[in-house]
Design an enzyme around this catalytic site. Sequence first.
Site, PDB file in Angstrom:
ATOM      1  N   ARG A 102      19.223 -86.557 -36.177  1.00  8.30           N
ATOM      2  CA  ARG A 102      19.071 -86.245 -34.517  1.00  8.30           C
ATOM      3  C   ARG A 102      19.657 -84.901 -34.257  1.00  8.30           C
ATOM      4  NH1 ARG A 102      15.257 -86.456 -31.969  1.00  8.30           N
ATOM      5  NH2 ARG A 102      14.926 -88.334 -33.098  1.00  8.30           N
ATOM      6  N   LYS A 137      20.878 -68.982 -17.503  1.00 12.50           N
ATOM      7  CA  LYS A 137      20.375 -70.064 -17.091  1.00 12.50           C
ATOM      8  C   LYS A 137      19.954 -71.212 -18.284  1.00 12.50           C
ATOM      9  CE  LYS A 137      18.459 -68.074 -12.789  1.00 12.50           C
ATOM     10  NZ  LYS A 137      17.024 -67.900 -12.117  1.00 12.50           N
ATOM     11  N   LYS A 169      25.951 -59.498  -8.259  1.00 17.33           N
ATOM     12  CA  LYS A 169      24.797 -60.236  -7.628  1.00 17.33           C
ATOM     13  C   LYS A 169      25.031 -60.239  -6.023  1.00 17.33           C
ATOM     14  CE  LYS A 169      22.687 -63.483  -9.488  1.00 17.33           C
ATOM     15  NZ  LYS A 169      21.248 -62.529 -10.062  1.00 17.33           N
ATOM     16  N   GLU A 202      23.230 -55.815  -8.473  1.00 17.83           N
ATOM     17  CA  GLU A 202      21.728 -56.204  -8.089  1.00 17.83           C
ATOM     18  C   GLU A 202      21.335 -55.592  -6.791  1.00 17.83           C
ATOM     19  OE1 GLU A 202      20.489 -60.496  -8.123  1.00 17.83           O
ATOM     20  OE2 GLU A 202      20.937 -60.319  -5.908  1.00 17.83           O
ATOM     21  N   ASP A 224      15.534 -56.928  -7.851  1.00 15.33           N
ATOM     22  CA  ASP A 224      15.483 -58.123  -7.658  1.00 15.33           C
ATOM     23  C   ASP A 224      14.497 -58.693  -6.994  1.00 15.33           C
ATOM     24  OD1 ASP A 224      16.158 -61.014  -8.564  1.00 15.33           O
ATOM     25  OD2 ASP A 224      17.185 -61.179  -6.723  1.00 15.33           O
TER      26      ASP A 224
END
Length: 285
Positions: A102, A137, A169, A202, A224
């Site tokens: 698995r 992410k 950011k 950013e 961005d």
Amino acid sequence: MISPEQFEKEIELIIKNAIREDVGDGDHSSLACIPEDARGKAKLLVKDNGIIAGVEFAKKVFAHIDPELKVEQKLKDGERVRYGDIVFYVEGSSQSILKAERLVLNAMQRMSAIATKTSEFVEKLQGTNTRILDTRKTTPGIRALEKWAVKIGGGENHRFALYDMIMLKDNHIDFAGGITKAIEKTKSYLKEKGLDLKIIVEARDMREIREILKSDGVYRILIDNFNFEETRQAVALIDGKCLTESSGGITLETASSYAECGVDFISSGALTHSVHNLDLSLKAV
């Protein structure tokens, strides 16, 4: 970026934690009905089309669970596969094969999906100088696997985590009191701590790009959520003073248009957070 040694430690931790989670005090299904000395052979069967990834990881899992397991590899990471292909055979203790099954499948199905998605972006960017990047992410606990899969698919890794690159950011900038203050505080911090980390900043609009360009020491500007025309203007304004990265909702359909604007990188969280697992099975032979 993290060192190869750090990366290997991450992989080892993933394997140990996954086995702890999945096996616990024993694979009682196998222990109940399969003799300890039983030997068997299984094949990894592809039931989908895409890019295979995780073969080397699977070999590490098998070796960790049972060094006596033998893997006969037919395909390698990064190869294109079709329904019916056999990636490898594994032979040895039947209990050991089942204990590893698995973890191997879960990892390879996800890694292959990510590699496949990444390769699609790479194909879209062919003929340009733009490279595709992943992001943070990722799925908690298996980031190393997902970033490994991006590399297998032909993409490049962004920073691995919060500790190997500075990325200022919007929230950092707002909390710090503005772009210039954020950059200057960061440079002072790095000097004080004796750290040699690249700085990405950013920008939300052209005004912020102009302000960033007033400061030295910025490695890359993250453009961005700009549209195509704004991105072209931003690249022209930056004019090679630092590297450029486009981000924010960029899809397979729009990637080539952003690349044509002249950016050095496109980053996409979709490489890791929005994929459909490749269908694979481990079957006894």
